[in-house]
Each structure stands twice: as structure tokens, then as C-alpha cells.
Scaffold this motif. Structure first.
Motif, mmCIF file in Angstrom:
data_model
loop_
_atom_site.group_PDB
_atom_site.id
_atom_site.type_symbol
_atom_site.label_atom_id
_atom_site.label_comp_id
_atom_site.label_asym_id
_atom_site.label_seq_id
_atom_site.Cartn_x
_atom_site.Cartn_y
_atom_site.Cartn_z
ATOM 1 N N LEU A 133 -5.334 12.509 24.335
ATOM 2 C CA LEU A 133 -5.811 12.248 25.687
ATOM 3 C C LEU A 133 -7.253 12.688 25.854
ATOM 4 N N MET A 134 -7.595 13.841 25.263
ATOM 5 C CA MET A 134 -8.951 14.375 25.390
ATOM 6 C C MET A 134 -9.452 14.912 24.060
ATOM 7 N N LEU B 42 -13.198 3.283 38.696
ATOM 8 C CA LEU B 42 -12.695 3.668 37.371
ATOM 9 C C LEU B 42 -12.640 2.463 36.445
ATOM 10 N N LEU B 43 -12.142 1.331 36.962
ATOM 11 C CA LEU B 43 -12.037 0.121 36.149
ATOM 12 C C LEU B 43 -13.411 -0.420 35.752
ATOM 13 N N GLN B 44 -14.369 -0.321 36.664
ATOM 14 C CA GLN B 44 -15.716 -0.789 36.344
ATOM 15 C C GLN B 44 -16.306 -0.001 35.183
ATOM 16 N N VAL B 45 -16.082 1.301 35.184
ATOM 17 C CA VAL B 45 -16.606 2.141 34.103
ATOM 18 C C VAL B 45 -16.011 1.720 32.762
ATOM 19 N N VAL B 46 -14.689 1.545 32.720
ATOM 20 C CA VAL B 46 -14.036 1.172 31.462
ATOM 21 C C VAL B 46 -14.494 -0.211 31.004
ATOM 22 N N HIS B 47 -14.573 -1.165 31.909
ATOM 23 C CA HIS B 47 -14.969 -2.525 31.534
ATOM 24 C C HIS B 47 -16.418 -2.579 31.063
ATOM 25 N N GLN B 48 -17.262 -1.715 31.621
ATOM 26 C CA GLN B 48 -18.657 -1.668 31.162
ATOM 27 C C GLN B 48 -18.746 -1.204 29.710
ATOM 28 N N THR B 49 -17.824 -0.323 29.283
ATOM 29 C CA THR B 49 -17.849 0.116 27.882
ATOM 30 C C THR B 49 -17.513 -1.034 26.934
ATOM 31 N N GLU C 190 -24.075 -3.034 25.084
ATOM 32 C CA GLU C 190 -24.770 -3.457 23.871
ATOM 33 C C GLU C 190 -24.768 -2.411 22.773
ATOM 34 N N HIS C 191 -24.566 -1.143 23.142
ATOM 35 C CA HIS C 191 -24.603 -0.069 22.144
ATOM 36 C C HIS C 191 -23.234 0.193 21.507
ATOM 37 N N LEU C 192 -22.171 -0.380 22.067
ATOM 38 C CA LEU C 192 -20.823 -0.046 21.617
ATOM 39 C C LEU C 192 -20.175 -1.214 20.891
ATOM 40 N N ALA C 193 -19.617 -0.913 19.705
ATOM 41 C CA ALA C 193 -18.850 -1.916 18.968
ATOM 42 C C ALA C 193 -17.405 -1.955 19.450
ATOM 43 N N LEU C 194 -16.942 -0.855 20.030
ATOM 44 C CA LEU C 194 -15.572 -0.780 20.563
ATOM 45 C C LEU C 194 -15.602 -0.008 21.862
ATOM 46 N N GLY C 195 -15.067 -0.620 22.926
ATOM 47 C CA GLY C 195 -15.011 0.034 24.219
ATOM 48 C C GLY C 195 -13.645 0.630 24.500
ATOM 49 N N GLY C 196 -13.447 1.056 25.739
ATOM 50 C CA GLY C 196 -12.192 1.687 26.116
ATOM 51 C C GLY C 196 -11.054 0.681 26.229
ATOM 52 N N SER C 197 -9.872 1.063 25.793
ATOM 53 C CA SER C 197 -8.685 0.210 25.841
ATOM 54 C C SER C 197 -7.953 0.427 27.165
ATOM 55 N N PRO C 198 -6.947 -0.396 27.473
ATOM 56 C CA PRO C 198 -6.126 -0.115 28.659
ATOM 57 C C PRO C 198 -5.499 1.278 28.633
ATOM 58 N N ARG C 199 -5.232 1.805 27.432
ATOM 59 C CA ARG C 199 -4.724 3.175 27.363
ATOM 60 C C ARG C 199 -5.772 4.157 27.886
ATOM 61 N N ALA C 200 -7.050 3.867 27.645
ATOM 62 C CA ALA C 200 -8.116 4.711 28.175
ATOM 63 C C ALA C 200 -8.149 4.645 29.703
ATOM 64 N N THR C 201 -7.904 3.458 30.256
ATOM 65 C CA THR C 201 -7.858 3.309 31.712
ATOM 66 C C THR C 201 -6.743 4.162 32.307
ATOM 67 N N ALA D 110 -16.188 12.002 30.014
ATOM 68 C CA ALA D 110 -16.616 12.230 28.626
ATOM 69 C C ALA D 110 -15.478 12.719 27.732
ATOM 70 N N PRO D 111 -14.710 13.759 28.113
ATOM 71 C CA PRO D 111 -13.616 14.208 27.236
ATOM 72 C C PRO D 111 -12.560 13.143 26.978
ATOM 73 N N VAL D 112 -12.321 12.259 27.967
ATOM 74 C CA VAL D 112 -11.295 11.232 27.815
ATOM 75 C C VAL D 112 -11.802 10.044 27.002
#
Length: 334
Positions: free
Chosen positions: A187-188, A245-252, A256-267, A296-298
Motif C-alpha cells: 500500500l505504501m 483524486l481521480l484526476q491525479v491518478v489519470h494524469q500519471t 510524458e515522463h512516466l512509462a507506467l502510471g497509477g492503476s485502479p488499485r492505486a486509485t 507520494a507514499p502511495v
């Protein structure tokens, strides 16, 4: 025919403990104050640890040796009267050394299951990246579902179950890095860091005669923590905060700097941890600031930087800060 009174062996179990948000905050306050009698200057990490435990998740501590990672796990266990076991991960550690194994009993001519150290309430997996991938994977079912399957039989772990795994970010020789799928199970992820001069001076004073952790008493019970885990799910999350919260995850996922963003589990992790953070602070509703505190920890260990961004000295922390700066923060009133 009148009903007969139940015998001692048939006594019904006690009713579950009921806990509200105010009681969650009080339990957190007592536990933090108790642990700080043994560990100096780690309040932020203590709060994050409690938030993760209340959210039903697990913790990956990534730091150099000797900064009280083991002491944190032991102090949390003693403060809540929970069972504590420690596994020192090495390349020759087998999955059965963690989960347990069946042993043939010659007297009864039957196989008996001998439980491994995972059958506890707080398990410290020390230097988890030194264990082989097969042994690392043996923890997955326990972490995800709170149960262990051995020889076709499933055993349920006693709640509240928490895995605190550690790894050294400096020494990579002879290690097996955790794959992204397994990192996502935590989780963290955060570090403890070095103490300041003042904090280290106080630490020396506490350690002069004996280790202060030996004098820690339980200030809450495991049943109270289980009730608190249920209570945080009643914390209100305004639709505007959910959208933030959803906007933050979807932005990841589109950065452009990220090859992998947050998954629904991250949400889901952000959602649950924001509820726990609000409850620890004594509120029955979530503020955008709660999301920022645990972002950040999550999220750090769930994101993968592109190689070119890594060469430009970008970090996941910087990317998350940029994302937060681009999203309008909703105004929530009590």
C-alpha cells in the motif's frame, strides 16, 4: 420445551467492538505517543504506518540499515498487544520457511501442518529483496487475501494482519529486485531517514541503561484496531474530492515522463488512505490536503519513469508535484 442454557464450550462470541472516528483518532494518538517513547523523531512515518494499517494494507520500508525499521515494527506490535514475528530473508530461504509445511507424524501416521512465521499479526520481512522471487511470491496470497494455502488446504490469518518489508536501496549485490506487480501489492513505500543531532542526542539518553522498547506496554488492543479499520470506511469522501483524486491518478497515466502510471488499485489505495488520514486527524470527512499527504507514499513505487526522464534527473516525487500544481484544488467546507 424451554431452551437450555449454553454450556461453556457453546458460549457465543462477544459482540464486535464498535468504534467511531473520534475513537480512531484517540487510538492513533495513544499509539503514536507510546511508540515515540522508544523511537525518536519519526512522527510522520508513524502516522503513515498507522494509516496503512488502518487501511488494511502493507508497508515497504526502503532505507539504509540502522535507522529503526525493525524497532518501528516491534513498537507497533507491542503498542497494540499484537503477535510479532520476524523473517530474515536470504537467498536460501524457501517458501515453506515462510508459510509452513506438512510434517509426517510417525505416532499418528498422519501429516501435521507446522505453521510458519506468516501466521502472526505483524510480520517483518527483513531485506525482502535478498529472498528469491519464489519466496517473495509466497507472501502474495497472505498480503492480498489474508490467508495461506499449503498442500491444498487454506488457512485464514488472524486479523489485523500487517506485513512490513524492508530493503536496502544502496546495496544491490546478490539481491532480487521486486517486480512491479509485487511492488503494487504494498500500500505504501517510504523511508525513515537519519535523525537530527537533537533527536540522536535524545536517543542516546534513552538508550543509556536499557532499550526503551522493552518498557513499552499495550495502549490499545488488536480488536480495537480491527474495529477502527471498519470505522474509517464510514468517513465521507465528497464527490469533488473523489474527482480530484481521480484526476491525479489519470494524469500519471498520460504524463510524458512516466512509462507506467497509477492503476485502479492505486486509485483505491488513495481513496482508502485518505479516509484513514482524515480519521487519524479526527475528522469524519476527507479534505484534498489528506490526499496530498499520502500521495507520494502511495504512488511512488507504482510509477515507472521513462529512461530519458531518468537521465534528466527527474524523479517520481517531482512528477507528482508537477501534477498537483496543474490540478485545481476543490474547496471543501466542514
Amino acid at each position: 420445551m424451554s431452551p437450555t442454557a449454553p454450556s461453556a464450550s457453546q458460549t457465543p462470541p462477544p459482540p464486535p467492538i464498535s468504534t467511531d472516528v473520534a475513537q480512531v483518532a484517540e487510538i492513533a494518538k495513544r499509539v503514536i505517543g507510546n511508540v515515540e517513547n522508544a523511537i525518536v523523531g519519526k512522527r510522520k512515518q508513524l502516522i503513515l504506518s498507522l494509516v496503512a494499517w488502518l487501511s488494511g494494507g502493507h508497508i515497504l520500508l526502503e532505507d539504509v540499515p540502522g535507522v529503526a525499521k525493525t524497532m518501528l515494527a516491534r513498537a507497533l506490535a507491542k503498542s497494540l498487544g499484537c503477535q510479532f514475528k520476524r523473517v530474515q530473508c536470504t537467498p536460501d530461504l524457501l517458501p515453506s520457511d515462510v508459510t509452513g509445511t506438512s510434517i509426517f507424524n510417525q505416532k499418528t501416521a498422519e501429516f501435521e501442518f507446522r505453521r510458519g512465521p506468516v501466521f502472526t499479526q505483524i510480520l517483518l520481512a527483513d531485506e525482502i529483496n535478498r529472498a528469491t522471487p519464489r519466496t517473495q511470491a509466497s507472501l502474495l496470497e497472505a498480503m492480498a487475501e489474508g490467508r495461506v494455502t499449503v498442500d491444498g488446504k487454506t488457512y485464514t490469518l488472524k486479523p489485523p494482519f500487517l506485513v512490513i518489508a524492508t530493503q536496502n536501496p544502496v546495496d544491490h549485490e546478490g539481491t532480487f529486485p521486486l517486480p512491479e506487480a509485487q511492488l503494487d501489492r504494498f500500500l505504501m513505500r517510504f523511508s525513515l531517514g537519519y535523525p537530527t543531532i537533537e533527536e540522536e542526542l535524545r536517543m542516546l539518553s534513552l538508550l543509556q541503561r536499557t532499550h526503551p522498547i522493552d518498557g513499552l506496554d499495550a495502549v490499545a488492543t488488536a480488536d480495537q484496531l480491527v474495529a477502527a479499520q471498519a470505522a474509517i470506511r464510514e468517513v465521507h469522501v465528497d464527490p469533488r474530492v473523489q474527482q480530484y483524486l481521480l484526476q491525479v491518478v489519470h494524469q500519471t497515466r498520460n504524463n510524458e515522463h512516466l512509462a507506467l502510471g497509477g492503476s485502479p488499485r492505486a486509485t483505491i489505495a488513495l481513496f482508502r488512505c485518505s479516509q484513514a488520514m482524515a480519521a487519524v486527524r479526527g475528522r469524519n470527512f476527507v479534505l484534498p490536503d489528506d490526499v496530498k499527504k499520502i500521495l507520494a507514499p502511495v504512488m511512488n513505487h507504482r510509477l515507472i519513469l521513462r529512461p530519458e526522464s531518468r537521465l534528466r534527473k527527474m524523479t517520481t516525487e517531482k512528477v507528482l508535484d508537477e501534477i498537483l500544481g496543474e490540478i485545481a484544488v476543490p474547496t471543501i467546507q466542514a
